[in-house]
Motif scaffolding. Structure first.
Motif, PDB file in Angstrom:
ATOM      1  N   GLU A 202       0.835  -1.206   0.000  1.00  0.00           N
ATOM      2  CA  GLU A 202       0.000   0.000   0.000  1.00  0.00           C
ATOM      3  C   GLU A 202       0.868   1.254   0.000  1.00  0.00           C
ATOM      4  O   GLU A 202       1.835   1.365   0.757  1.00  0.00           O
ATOM      5  CB  GLU A 202      -0.936   0.018   1.206  1.00  0.00           C
ATOM      6  CG  GLU A 202      -1.882   1.205   1.194  1.00  0.00           C
ATOM      7  CD  GLU A 202      -3.100   1.010   2.061  1.00  0.00           C
ATOM      8  OE1 GLU A 202      -4.124   1.653   1.784  1.00  0.00           O
ATOM      9  OE2 GLU A 202      -3.037   0.226   3.016  1.00  0.00           O
ATOM     10  N   ILE A 207      -2.809   5.497   3.055  1.00  0.00           N
ATOM     11  CA  ILE A 207      -2.990   5.189   4.477  1.00  0.00           C
ATOM     12  C   ILE A 207      -3.621   6.398   5.157  1.00  0.00           C
ATOM     13  O   ILE A 207      -3.053   7.487   5.157  1.00  0.00           O
ATOM     14  CB  ILE A 207      -1.641   4.844   5.139  1.00  0.00           C
ATOM     15  CG1 ILE A 207      -0.984   3.662   4.426  1.00  0.00           C
ATOM     16  CG2 ILE A 207      -1.836   4.529   6.617  1.00  0.00           C
ATOM     17  CD1 ILE A 207       0.430   3.374   4.891  1.00  0.00           C
ATOM     18  N   GLN A 211      -8.455   4.242   9.363  1.00  0.00           N
ATOM     19  CA  GLN A 211      -8.452   3.044   8.523  1.00  0.00           C
ATOM     20  C   GLN A 211      -8.288   1.788   9.375  1.00  0.00           C
ATOM     21  O   GLN A 211      -7.431   1.714  10.247  1.00  0.00           O
ATOM     22  CB  GLN A 211      -7.313   3.144   7.509  1.00  0.00           C
ATOM     23  CG  GLN A 211      -7.160   1.945   6.601  1.00  0.00           C
ATOM     24  CD  GLN A 211      -6.010   2.132   5.616  1.00  0.00           C
ATOM     25  OE1 GLN A 211      -5.472   3.232   5.478  1.00  0.00           O
ATOM     26  NE2 GLN A 211      -5.631   1.071   4.939  1.00  0.00           N
ATOM     27  N   VAL A 213      -7.032  -1.793  10.294  1.00  0.00           N
ATOM     28  CA  VAL A 213      -5.822  -2.535   9.934  1.00  0.00           C
ATOM     29  C   VAL A 213      -5.698  -3.784  10.801  1.00  0.00           C
ATOM     30  O   VAL A 213      -6.292  -3.880  11.878  1.00  0.00           O
ATOM     31  CB  VAL A 213      -4.554  -1.666  10.093  1.00  0.00           C
ATOM     32  CG1 VAL A 213      -4.525  -0.555   9.062  1.00  0.00           C
ATOM     33  CG2 VAL A 213      -4.454  -1.096  11.502  1.00  0.00           C
ATOM     34  N   SER A 226      -7.037   0.331  14.387  1.00  0.00           N
ATOM     35  CA  SER A 226      -7.149   1.300  13.299  1.00  0.00           C
ATOM     36  C   SER A 226      -6.015   2.314  13.376  1.00  0.00           C
ATOM     37  O   SER A 226      -5.370   2.477  14.415  1.00  0.00           O
ATOM     38  CB  SER A 226      -8.506   2.020  13.346  1.00  0.00           C
ATOM     39  OG  SER A 226      -8.679   2.678  14.580  1.00  0.00           O
ATOM     40  N   ASN A 265      -3.895  -3.956   5.406  1.00  0.00           N
ATOM     41  CA  ASN A 265      -5.237  -3.393   5.333  1.00  0.00           C
ATOM     42  C   ASN A 265      -6.233  -4.541   5.180  1.00  0.00           C
ATOM     43  O   ASN A 265      -5.845  -5.713   5.114  1.00  0.00           O
ATOM     44  CB  ASN A 265      -5.356  -2.372   4.188  1.00  0.00           C
ATOM     45  CG  ASN A 265      -5.127  -2.998   2.813  1.00  0.00           C
ATOM     46  OD1 ASN A 265      -5.206  -4.219   2.634  1.00  0.00           O
ATOM     47  ND2 ASN A 265      -4.841  -2.164   1.827  1.00  0.00           N
ATOM     48  N   ILE A 271       0.919  -2.980   4.599  1.00  0.00           N
ATOM     49  CA  ILE A 271       1.024  -1.559   4.916  1.00  0.00           C
ATOM     50  C   ILE A 271       2.369  -1.230   5.546  1.00  0.00           C
ATOM     51  O   ILE A 271       3.017  -0.248   5.190  1.00  0.00           O
ATOM     52  CB  ILE A 271      -0.102  -1.127   5.881  1.00  0.00           C
ATOM     53  CG1 ILE A 271      -1.456  -1.174   5.181  1.00  0.00           C
ATOM     54  CG2 ILE A 271       0.152   0.268   6.433  1.00  0.00           C
ATOM     55  CD1 ILE A 271      -2.606  -0.782   6.090  1.00  0.00           C
TER      56      ILE A 271
END
Length: 404
Positions: A202, A207, A211, A213, A226, A265, A271
């Protein structure tokens, strides 16, 4: 007569108010109770504490977890299809153990390797066998100090022969090469393979705060949380365009059991790398390393050669220059704003310029200048847009590589 009517109205009004109050109270209580029992019965999600994720939790349900909690899942439990897919690209580094001999039955890996206790974890970068890890053993660093090249290579091969790589499919591979970057604190390991599963990485721009995760490790533990923010690990006001100092901050601190695991993600894209210092390093910080490794068979980081102030983090400075974001090229205490003979100087970047974008990507509080430079490899040509006084200028810059 009027006085009698008024005295009768008072109890009626009170009764109405009391009825409305208890009606509302009953409705709220009923809603809370229904949420608790429905969440527990339908989804297996408790109101507080850890979440046990059942196998079919995300198959067709519309459950939204507003406050992600810790999720720990044993190996025999399926968390997400994406996590299972991502785990196929995870491998582990072990000290090599000779296979014991058995005459009456097949020998299993578990008979001589403690698979739950690897030296380190690594992630597949290329299908032909390059892996990335935050594992940087001191022995490798010590070998680098040996002056004689032939002796250094011999010691390195001797060390690699003491280690082995095991995949999720329980295949064992010999390690044929290793490269590492002391500045970035990452290492790249090579095994002979042609069909390793590769995941998407990513981009740092994608990012975002909030979000969802998943942290995943070799032992199949998963932590659901997150993203809180993306921040520089440096506390200095003046930053370098060539430092890899970006770190992802999460809403919750990941348990130390995850060690050098990985952050994904919900699509299963990688990520960030986790390390034993509890730092979360975006995988995009190593894009230039990976590109050079594949093209030139060595590790080198891109070099622009300026010092700057991030205007989005300093209100007084940003107001002075009438810009709320961008990178103000600024002199450091020990270094000039633009380093001599650097790509920035050659391209014509000057002290006092405000860099507002790189190849059209805006420099702001979500995307720092050094994180953008890290996306490119030495030798690449990038367009840097600057504000110089009342002028808007675009300069073409050929990135160099950082010299040791």
């Amino acid at each position: 007569m009027d006085r009698i009517m008024n005295t009768r109205r008072v109890p009626i009004v009170l009764l109405v108010i009391i009825a409305v109050f208890f009606g509302l109270l009953g409705g709220v209580s009923g809603q809370l109770l229904s949420r608790v029992f429905l969440l527990q019965d339908l989804y297996g999600v408790p109101l507080f504490g850890e979440i046990d994720v059942p196998e079919n939790l995300y198959q067709g349900s519309s459950l939204i977890i507003e406050s992600p909690e810790k999720v720990i899942v044993e190996q025999n439990t399926k968390v997400f299809e994406t996590v299972n897919s991502a785990k196929r690209s995870m491998v582990a580094i072990f000290e090599k153990i000779e296979k014991p001999e058995k005459k009456t039955e097949d020998v299993l890996l578990e008979d001589f390797y403690k698979l739950e206790n690897p030296l380190a974890q690594a992630f597949v970068v290329t299908s032909d066998g390059w892996l990335i890890s935050t594992y940087l053993p001191q022995r490798l660093i010590n070998i680098e100090s040996v002056l004689a090249t032939s002796t250094r290579e011999e010691l390195e091969l001797e060390y690699l022969d003491e280690l082995t790589i095991i995949t999720q499919d329980r295949e064992i591979f010999e390690i044929t090469d290793v490269e590492y970057d002391k500045k970035a604190m990452v290492s790249f390991w090579k095994i002979d393979s042609t069909d390793l599963p590769v995941r998407q990485f990513e981009q740092i721009l994608d990012i975002q705060a909030g979000q969802l995760v998943l942290a995943v490790n070799w032992n199949s533990k998963v932590w659901l949380t997150s993203v809180a923010d993306k921040k520089s690990t440096s506390e200095s006001l003046i930053k370098s365009s060539d430092d890899l100092d970006l770190e992802i901050k999460l809403v919750e601190t990941i348990d130390k059991d995850f060690g050098d695991g990985f952050l994904f993600n919900t699509e299963g894209d990688l990520i960030a790398l986790l390390d034993d210092r509890s730092e979360i390093i975006p995988i995009s910080s190593f894009f230039s390393c990976v590109s050079c490794l594949l093209e030139k068979k060595n590790i080198s980081n891109s070099y622009l050669g300026i010092n700057y102030i991030d205007l989005s983090t300093v209100l007084d400075v940003s107001e002075k220059y009438n810009e709320k974001s961008g990178a103000l090229v600024y002199v450091d205490l020990n270094n000039p704003a633009v380093k001599k003979n650097s790509p920035a100087e050659i391209a014509g970047i000057l002290e006092g310029d405000i860099i507002v974008s790189v190849n059209g990507l805006k420099v702001d509080k979500n995307t720092s200048l050094n994180s953008l430079i890290a996306q490119y490899s030495p030798g690449e040509v990038i367009d840097i847009a600057v504000i110089r006084g009342d002028e808007n200028i675009v300069l073409s810059v050929v990135l160099d590589q950082i010299q040791d």
